[in-house]
Design an enzyme around this catalytic site. Structure first.
Site, mmCIF file in Angstrom:
data_model
loop_
_atom_site.group_PDB
_atom_site.id
_atom_site.type_symbol
_atom_site.label_atom_id
_atom_site.label_comp_id
_atom_site.label_asym_id
_atom_site.label_seq_id
_atom_site.Cartn_x
_atom_site.Cartn_y
_atom_site.Cartn_z
ATOM 1 N N LYS A 51 1.256 -1.348 0.018
ATOM 2 C CA LYS A 51 -0.371 -0.251 -0.040
ATOM 3 C C LYS A 51 0.630 1.294 -0.109
ATOM 4 C CE LYS A 51 -3.645 2.201 1.965
ATOM 5 N NZ LYS A 51 -3.572 3.402 1.765
ATOM 6 N N GLU B 69 -1.368 3.943 -8.133
ATOM 7 C CA GLU B 69 -1.335 4.563 -7.490
ATOM 8 C C GLU B 69 0.156 5.713 -8.247
ATOM 9 O OE1 GLU B 69 -2.372 5.240 -4.307
ATOM 10 O OE2 GLU B 69 -1.821 5.947 -3.169
ATOM 11 N N ARG C 219 -16.209 0.993 -1.257
ATOM 12 C CA ARG C 219 -15.539 0.429 -0.169
ATOM 13 C C ARG C 219 -16.851 -0.940 0.340
ATOM 14 N NH1 ARG C 219 -11.893 3.507 1.879
ATOM 15 N NH2 ARG C 219 -12.729 5.410 2.030
ATOM 16 N N LYS D 99 -7.584 -3.119 3.750
ATOM 17 C CA LYS D 99 -5.971 -2.453 4.221
ATOM 18 C C LYS D 99 -5.208 -2.523 5.740
ATOM 19 C CE LYS D 99 -8.245 2.189 5.056
ATOM 20 N NZ LYS D 99 -8.517 2.867 4.489
HETATM 21 N N1 LIG Z 1 -2.183 -1.599 -3.962
HETATM 22 C C1 LIG Z 1 -2.909 -0.708 -3.644
HETATM 23 N N2 LIG Z 1 -4.010 -0.551 -4.601
HETATM 24 C C2 LIG Z 1 -4.919 0.347 -4.222
HETATM 25 N N3 LIG Z 1 -4.925 0.526 -3.615
HETATM 26 C C3 LIG Z 1 -3.619 1.319 -3.360
HETATM 27 C C4 LIG Z 1 -2.938 0.662 -2.700
HETATM 28 N N4 LIG Z 1 -1.628 0.876 -2.987
HETATM 29 C C5 LIG Z 1 -1.534 2.527 -2.482
HETATM 30 N N5 LIG Z 1 -3.481 2.240 -3.198
HETATM 31 C C6 LIG Z 1 -4.386 3.166 -2.243
HETATM 32 O O1 LIG Z 1 -4.725 3.113 -1.112
HETATM 33 C C7 LIG Z 1 -6.553 3.818 -1.562
HETATM 34 C C8 LIG Z 1 -6.798 2.627 -0.828
HETATM 35 O O2 LIG Z 1 -7.313 3.251 0.367
HETATM 36 P P1 LIG Z 1 -9.109 3.642 1.124
HETATM 37 O O3 LIG Z 1 -9.803 3.311 0.136
HETATM 38 O O4 LIG Z 1 -8.639 3.405 2.579
HETATM 39 O O5 LIG Z 1 -8.621 4.821 0.439
HETATM 40 P P2 LIG Z 1 -8.180 6.297 1.183
HETATM 41 O O6 LIG Z 1 -9.542 6.586 2.304
HETATM 42 O O7 LIG Z 1 -7.217 7.017 0.454
HETATM 43 O O8 LIG Z 1 -6.980 5.343 2.557
HETATM 44 P P3 LIG Z 1 -6.085 5.710 3.363
HETATM 45 O O9 LIG Z 1 -6.861 7.746 3.588
HETATM 46 O O10 LIG Z 1 -5.632 4.837 4.781
HETATM 47 O O11 LIG Z 1 -5.359 6.316 2.714
HETATM 48 C C9 LIG Z 1 -6.283 3.919 -2.829
HETATM 49 O O12 LIG Z 1 -7.225 5.351 -3.130
HETATM 50 C C10 LIG Z 1 -4.188 3.735 -3.384
HETATM 51 O O13 LIG Z 1 -4.638 5.325 -3.971
#
Ligand SMILES: Nc1ncnc2c1ncn2[C@@H]1O[C@H](COP(=O)(O)OP(=O)(O)OP(=O)(O)O)[C@@H](O)[C@H]1O
Length: 513
Positions: A211, A260, A366, A372
């Site tokens: 991530k 990303e 979601r 994650k």
């Molecule tokens: N391998 C991956 N697969 C999917 N998303 C990823 C990955 N690596 C990083 N990301 C990021 O993580 C986000 C997905 O996590 P989440 O759905 O929780 O969004 P978020 O609320 O932005 O999360 P956070 O605030 O924890 O960064 C994606 O929008 C992307 O930007």
């Protein structure tokens, strides 16, 4: 349909906290709209005119000070027509014409309509939080199930067009929406996992990937034409020429990729998130080179993959992007998965994503299919106000008032304050930017429109009779602003309540870790 009907409904929706009452009020109005009225009416109710920004500053509107009409007479179609002309009137001599158009519109509006129009045109009414409620209202008005409405919205990204399809052609018309190369879809999101072993057990056969702490990109390539969008579907093609160049060179004719992007330091560590985001601005310096790390493929060479399994999409991804795939493994053993997590953290990233290999791409959702795993506890909250600092911080807006999202579409609910974790640079930036979105102030506090999302690190939550949601943050500190997130994507009050002592992390309906 009169504009005043829309204004009355909008006020009724804002006045109730009941989701059902909001849906009923919206559905009642949408069902009454004639064919040409559906699109503008839904746009007005969501606070986002069809024409996007009409380039009208708040001051211009305020300075007009036009006396209001006594009785409502403006129709929705007339109002939409004026906005259409405003959005297409530019160039030499246009200032005069714009003033004429606005004077005409405001002169025909009652006081309540004038206020509504000002809030609509300045973006203050934009209610991302209403999205879910509006989708249910469209389904109710068209008497169709909610799921096809949701899917059409995810593929079109536009509520008004979705409403027109639902009301004019029902499920069949909604089913016509397809993934279109060049038109972004809402990204799939992840839920928090309590731990890596639990995620692996729950999902069974899965992919485990870094991530990475960059910014989400969605890339569309059709031959030589490449378009790149952010997580909120804003186009940034012009700001990221190095990504465009790289994608143009990929060995495929048409492709839609999810990934990303970030910049690395000389020794291969991720550069701070703020630096990546600053590259998305129109006038940004281009000293940092962004790199893409792709993790999904939604279309390849004429074949749509949204409804195929991640396993199949992953095979397509590797074919399309080769070495530009995000680090990770497909179906690793538990030990291998632990090693990927350790390597990711060691390399300076956030943790890992665990994704079910048999899951389809649930655009805009979601869900549990993507989970994650990361060690830190953070919440994304909405900035509601800021207090003037004292001592070293005199003259700067410092202590932030923070709000959690109301899942039923009401205004954000205040859950705490913090002045911790801010650099001098951030203080200077927020002092300027918060005044730009100021709604009003008193001698101590500047109140702002709920537009900025800030990521807060915290130790937990505690019961608080002082705050309206009955819960307050403990030891909150600012990690960073999240310009890639809308207030509609902030964490909910339920996510904050889930942090109260005695509530397991797994109770959180939304992310909080
Ligand atoms: N391998 C991956 N697969 C999917 N998303 C990823 C990955 N690596 C990083 N990301 C990021 O993580 C986000 C997905 O996590 P989440 O759905 O929780 O969004 P978020 O609320 O932005 O999360 P956070 O605030 O924890 O960064 C994606 O929008 C992307 O930007």
């Amino acid at each position: 349909m009169l504009l005043s009907d829309v204004v009355t409904t909008s006020a009724a929706v804002a006045a109730t906290r009941s989701r059902l009452a909001k849906v009923r009020a919206l559905a009642g109005l949408i069902a009454q709209a004639g064919p040409g009225e559906i699109e503008p009416a839904v746009a007005f109710l969501s606070g986002a005119p069809r024409q996007g920004r009409t380039g009208t500053g708040y001051r211009t509107l305020w300075d007009l000070k036009i006396s209001p009409a006594a009785e409502p007479s403006l129709t929705v179609e007339q109002t939409d027509g004026v906005l259409e002309e405003l959005s297409t009137t530019g160039g030499k001599g246009s200032a005069q014409r714009r003033v004429e158009l606005l004077t005409g519109l405001f002169g025909a509006a009652t006081a309540a309509e004038q206020e509504f129009l000002i809030r609509l045109l300045t973006g203050e009414l934009r209610q991302g939080a209403l999205e879910g409620v509006m989708l249910d209202a469209i389904a109710a008005a068209a008497e169709v199930p909610a799921e096809p409405v949701r899917r059409a919205f995810m593929l079109s990204g536009r509520l008004p067009v979705t409403a027109v399809a639902a009301l004019s052609g029902g499920e069949a018309a909604l089913g016509e929406f397809r993934l279109e190369v060049g038109r972004p879809v809402r990204p799939m999101l992840a839920s928090p996992a309590p731990s890596l072993p639990e995620a692996l057990t729950e999902l069974g056969s899965c992919a485990v990937e870094y991530k990475m702490d960059g910014a989400r990109i969605q890339v569309h390539k059709q031959g030589d034409s490449v378009r790149i969008f952010t997580r909120t579907l804003r186009e940034i093609t012009k700001s990221v020429p190095e990504l465009v160049e790289l994608v143009r060179g990929l060995p495929c004719g048409s492709v839609v990729l999810d990934g990303e992007t970030l910049a690395l330091t000389d020794d291969g560590k991720p550069r701070p998130f703020q630096e990546t985001m600053s590259r998305f601005g129109a006038t940004s310096e281009r000293e940092l080179l962004l790199r893409p790390y792709f993790f999904d493929c939604l279309h390849l060479d004429g074949v749509d993959l949204l409804d195929t399994s991640l396993g199949e999409r992953h095979a397509a991804l590797l074919k399309a992007v080769g070495e530009h795939v995000i680090p990770g493994a497909v179906a690793p053993s538990a030990d291998e998965a632990e090693r990927i997590l350790a390597d990711s953290l060691e390399a300076g990233h956030e943790g890992v994503m665990v994704k079910a290999l048999d899951s389809v791409y649930a655009a805009g959702r979601r869900g549990k299919a993507w989970q994650k795993v990361k060690p830190e506890h953070t919440l994304d909250l909405v900035v509601l106000a800021a207090e003037w600092g004292h001592g070293r911080r005199t003259g700067y807006l410092s202590n932030l008032h923070l709000g959690a999202r109301d899942p039923d579409g009401g205004p954000p609910i205040m859950v705490g304050k913090t002045f911790k974790g801010m650099t001098d640079e951030l203080l200077a930036w927020q002092t300027q930017e918060l005044q730009r979105i100021e709604s009003h102030r008193d001698s101590w506090v500047v109140f702002v429109r709920p537009e900025f999302v800030v990521e807060i690190e915290l130790d937990g939550a505690q019961v608080s009779p002082r705050y309206p949601g009955g819960v307050a943050l403990r030891f909150a500190r600012v990690l960073r602003y999240r310009p890639d997130k809308d207030p509609a994507e902030a964490d909910t009050i339920d996510a904050v309540r889930a942090l109260l002592p005695g509530k397991g992390a797994a109770d959180a309906p939304e992310k909080h870790n």
